[in-house]
Scaffold this motif. Structure first.
Motif, PDB file in Angstrom:
ATOM      1  N   GLY A 144       0.834  -1.204   0.000  1.00  0.00           N
ATOM      2  CA  GLY A 144       0.000   0.000   0.000  1.00  0.00           C
ATOM      3  C   GLY A 144       0.865   1.250   0.000  1.00  0.00           C
ATOM      4  O   GLY A 144       2.074   1.207  -0.252  1.00  0.00           O
ATOM      5  N   GLU A 145       0.210   2.362   0.328  1.00  0.00           N
ATOM      6  CA  GLU A 145       0.885   3.663   0.223  1.00  0.00           C
ATOM      7  C   GLU A 145       1.588   4.024   1.531  1.00  0.00           C
ATOM      8  O   GLU A 145       2.814   4.167   1.567  1.00  0.00           O
ATOM      9  N   ALA A 146       0.828   4.150   2.604  1.00  0.00           N
ATOM     10  CA  ALA A 146       1.384   4.546   3.905  1.00  0.00           C
ATOM     11  C   ALA A 146       0.336   4.255   4.966  1.00  0.00           C
ATOM     12  O   ALA A 146      -0.862   4.233   4.666  1.00  0.00           O
ATOM     13  N   PRO A 147       0.767   4.050   6.198  1.00  0.00           N
ATOM     14  CA  PRO A 147      -0.215   3.738   7.246  1.00  0.00           C
ATOM     15  C   PRO A 147      -1.148   4.923   7.524  1.00  0.00           C
ATOM     16  O   PRO A 147      -0.772   6.073   7.344  1.00  0.00           O
ATOM     17  N   GLY A 148      -2.358   4.594   7.970  1.00  0.00           N
ATOM     18  CA  GLY A 148      -3.300   5.608   8.451  1.00  0.00           C
ATOM     19  C   GLY A 148      -3.311   5.599   9.977  1.00  0.00           C
ATOM     20  O   GLY A 148      -2.407   5.054  10.614  1.00  0.00           O
TER      21      GLY A 148
ATOM     22  N   PRO B 283      -0.135  -2.893   9.055  1.00  0.00           N
ATOM     23  CA  PRO B 283      -0.742  -2.270   7.882  1.00  0.00           C
ATOM     24  C   PRO B 283      -2.172  -2.750   7.650  1.00  0.00           C
ATOM     25  O   PRO B 283      -2.518  -3.889   7.986  1.00  0.00           O
ATOM     26  N   PHE B 284      -2.963  -1.883   7.077  1.00  0.00           N
ATOM     27  CA  PHE B 284      -4.324  -2.207   6.638  1.00  0.00           C
ATOM     28  C   PHE B 284      -5.167  -2.880   7.731  1.00  0.00           C
ATOM     29  O   PHE B 284      -5.648  -3.996   7.561  1.00  0.00           O
TER      30      PHE B 284
ATOM     31  N   HIS C 275      -6.761   1.142  -4.818  1.00  0.00           N
ATOM     32  CA  HIS C 275      -6.564   1.117  -3.374  1.00  0.00           C
ATOM     33  C   HIS C 275      -7.931   0.886  -2.710  1.00  0.00           C
ATOM     34  O   HIS C 275      -8.928   1.489  -3.108  1.00  0.00           O
TER      35      HIS C 275
ATOM     36  N   ASN D 298       3.866  -1.415   3.228  1.00  0.00           N
ATOM     37  CA  ASN D 298       3.582  -0.122   2.607  1.00  0.00           C
ATOM     38  C   ASN D 298       4.859   0.469   2.012  1.00  0.00           C
ATOM     39  O   ASN D 298       5.953   0.186   2.495  1.00  0.00           O
TER      40      ASN D 298
ATOM     41  N   GLU E  60      -3.564   2.077  11.701  1.00  0.00           N
ATOM     42  CA  GLU E  60      -2.324   1.328  11.456  1.00  0.00           C
ATOM     43  C   GLU E  60      -1.214   1.867  12.356  1.00  0.00           C
ATOM     44  O   GLU E  60      -0.427   1.115  12.927  1.00  0.00           O
TER      45      GLU E  60
HETATM   46  N1  URA Z   1      -3.687   2.658   3.429  1.00  0.00           N
HETATM   47  C1  URA Z   1      -2.469   2.225   3.058  1.00  0.00           C
HETATM   48  O1  URA Z   1      -2.009   2.515   1.956  1.00  0.00           O
HETATM   49  N2  URA Z   1      -1.796   1.459   3.904  1.00  0.00           N
HETATM   50  C2  URA Z   1      -2.259   1.098   5.097  1.00  0.00           C
HETATM   51  O2  URA Z   1      -1.572   0.388   5.821  1.00  0.00           O
HETATM   52  C3  URA Z   1      -3.543   1.568   5.459  1.00  0.00           C
HETATM   53  C4  URA Z   1      -4.229   2.341   4.613  1.00  0.00           C
END
Ligand code: URA
Length: 290
Positions: free
Chosen positions: A142-146, A155-156, A260, A182, A149
């Motif tokens: 994925g892109e980056a933690p929210g 992650p996710f 995504h 991520n 997370e």
């Molecule tokens: N979106 C992401 O790209 N990564 C995550 O870990 C959570 C949400």
């Protein structure tokens, strides 16, 4: 002035609506005023022996410690700003050099924990390294933690993650049969998109992580991940659904991009195409050894 609990609630609601969702310090700091004060000070000649400095910030492997700021005068109660970040090119080079020492995922995690070259680390609660099975044949990035997370260190795990679990289940997969990470492993404040510099600094980490997991199939979740890993500027709508080659550094693997899950939550009409992507991924998985 005595504030009632309703006043505090309104103040918090105001900040939340303005997009403030992370507290960096106990006290507010006027950083505009601080940088205005510091600009002329930086041009002054240093006294012999150098200025009084705070404890040196932690050094990043391969990087000299970031420059320290002058110590606070005792009268000033506000906390000092963090040390200036390393220039992105230096930080990226340091990351690239640091990951070469990692011969296992545990070593890579330790290197990332010690890395001090990405400013996002200062505002994130923790590193979000990975979830799932490191022996999996399929790796999703994925892109980056929210926020969730960042809180859980996985992650996710928020709403988008729950949709991702359903997407995986639709082709008979779950977190025991995939590995998830991520591109950027620290949460950007307010869940903003990581800047191109932040992405570039973190790329050596995810590239090494992919090389160490060595999956048969790499799935890029969303345009940011696809553009970063597949070195393209094409948008996700054009990129998704077709297999491309990804060079791990030791072998070429098949990579595919899909929407995504957070985008799918906002745009459910995209689920039809995402479903086609999931079927393509299922068809590309090598048959299981009985
Ligand atoms: N979106 C992401 O790209 N990564 C995550 O870990 C959570 C949400």
């Amino acid at each position: 002035m005595q504030l009632s609990s309703d006043d505090w609630f309104d103040i918090l609601a105001f900040h939340q609506e303005a997009g403030v969702d992370v507290a960096l310090d106990d006290m507010p700091v006027d950083r505009f005023a601080l940088s205005a004060q510091e600009a002329p000070r930086q041009q002054e000649p240093q006294p012999r022996g150098g200025p009084a400095v705070r404890a040196a910030p932690m050094a990043t492997p391969g990087l000299p410690p970031a420059p320290s700021r002058p110590a606070a005068s005792p009268a000033r109660a506000a906390p000092l700003p963090q040390p200036a970040p390393h220039p992105p090119e230096e930080a990226e080079l340091a990351a690239r050099e640091a990951v070469q020492a990692a011969t296992s995922l545990d070593e890579l995690r330790a290197i990332m924990e010690a890395f001090d070259g990405c400013a996002l680390k200062r505002t994130a609660s923790r590193l979000v390294f990975a979830d799932g099975n490191p022996l999996a044949r399929i790796m999703l990035v994925g892109e980056a933690p929210g926020r969730e997370e960042d809180q859980q260190g996985l992650p996710f795990v928020g709403r988008a993650g729950r949709l991702l679990d359903l997407m995986l289940a639709s082709i008979g997969l779950d977190r025991t049969s995939v590995y998830i990470a991520n591109v950027v492993p620290w949460r950007p404040p307010g869940n903003r998109t990581p800047s191109p510099q932040e992405t570039t600094i973190c790329l050596p980490f995810i590239r090494r992580q992919i090389e160490l997991v060595n999956p048969d199939i790499l799935v890029c979740l969303g345009g940011q991940s696809a553009q970063a890993l597949l070195s393209t500027r094409e948008g996700i709508t054009r990129l998704r659904g077709r297999f491309m080659d990804y060079d791990t550094g030791t072998r070429t693997i098949r990579a595919i991009a899909t929407f995504h899950p957070a985008y799918l939550l906002r745009t459910p009409v995209g689920k039809r195409l995402a479903w086609q992507d999931m079927l393509a991924i299922e068809a590309a998985l090598p048959p299981k050894v009985q």
